[in-house]
Scaffold this motif. Sequence first.
Motif, PDB file in Angstrom:
ATOM      1  N   GLY A   1      60.978  16.833 -38.191  1.00 43.51           N
ATOM      2  CA  GLY A   1      61.594  18.154 -38.229  1.00 43.51           C
ATOM      3  C   GLY A   1      61.447  18.781 -39.598  1.00 43.51           C
TER       4      GLY A   1
ATOM      5  N   GLN B   1      63.457   9.390 -31.205  1.00 49.96           N
ATOM      6  CA  GLN B   1      63.239  10.471 -32.178  1.00 49.96           C
ATOM      7  C   GLN B   1      64.552  11.062 -32.661  1.00 49.96           C
TER       8      GLN B   1
ATOM      9  N   TRP C   1      65.375  14.484 -34.775  1.00 48.18           N
ATOM     10  CA  TRP C   1      64.789  15.718 -35.313  1.00 48.18           C
ATOM     11  C   TRP C   1      65.864  16.496 -36.062  1.00 48.18           C
TER      12      TRP C   1
END
Length: 211
Positions: free
Chosen positions: A63, A190, A192
Motif C-alpha cells: 500500500g 495481505q 494494505w
Amino acid sequence: MHRRASSPAVAAVAVMVLAGCGGSTPKEAAGSPSRASPAAGAVPSAAAPAAPALKPGEVRIAGQVDKPYTVTLTSLRGLPQQSVEVEYAGAKGQQKHTYQGVLLHDVLKDAQPRFDTSKKNGQLRAVVAATGGGDYRAVFAWAELDPGFAKSQILLAVSEDGKPFDDAVGPRLVVPQDTRGGRYVSELNQLWVGTVDTTVDGAAGAFGAGS
C-alpha cells in the motif's frame, strides 16, 4: 419545374460536405474503430511490475508504504511476543482462547507507512485492510492499532491456546476488543495501508500514491 436529384447523387454530395466540415465518414458513423491521436507531449506510462506471487503462509505488507515486505510465521516467532486472552461470538458460538503473537502496529511500522505530515495527526486518515483466505477482508482505522491512540493489542497471532499455527496457513489476525469474531482474519495473506483522502476528497486531494 425542378427535377429531384437521384439518391446516389445526394449521398455523394453528403459525403463531400461532411468531409469538408470535418464530419464522420459513413464508415466511421457505422461504428468502425478509429485511433485517437495522442495528446501533445504525452509520454506512455510503463505498466507497474506485478507483485511476486505469495507462497503459502506469507503475508504481504503493501500500500502507501516506503518499504513493502512479507512476513511468515517463522519471522514473526522471532519478534517480541504478546499474549492476550479473548472472548467473542463466532460462527461456532461463544469462543474463549489465549493467543500469542506480535503486535500488528509493530509489523506495519517496519514498512514505514506514508502519512501526510502536513496535516494534524495525519496518521488518523489511514486505514488498514486485512485480507485472508477466500478473499475475506476486514478494515481497521489506524487509530485502532496505534498504541498512541488506543489501548488495543491487535495481534498477528502465531498460536492459539499454546498450539502453533501451521506454517502453510500463516498467522491469524486477533482483535481483543471485538465482541464478535468477524475481524479475526484467518489465513491472512495481505495487510494494505492507505488513506481515505482519495475517497473523501477525490483523486486531486490524495496524498501519496498507492502501490
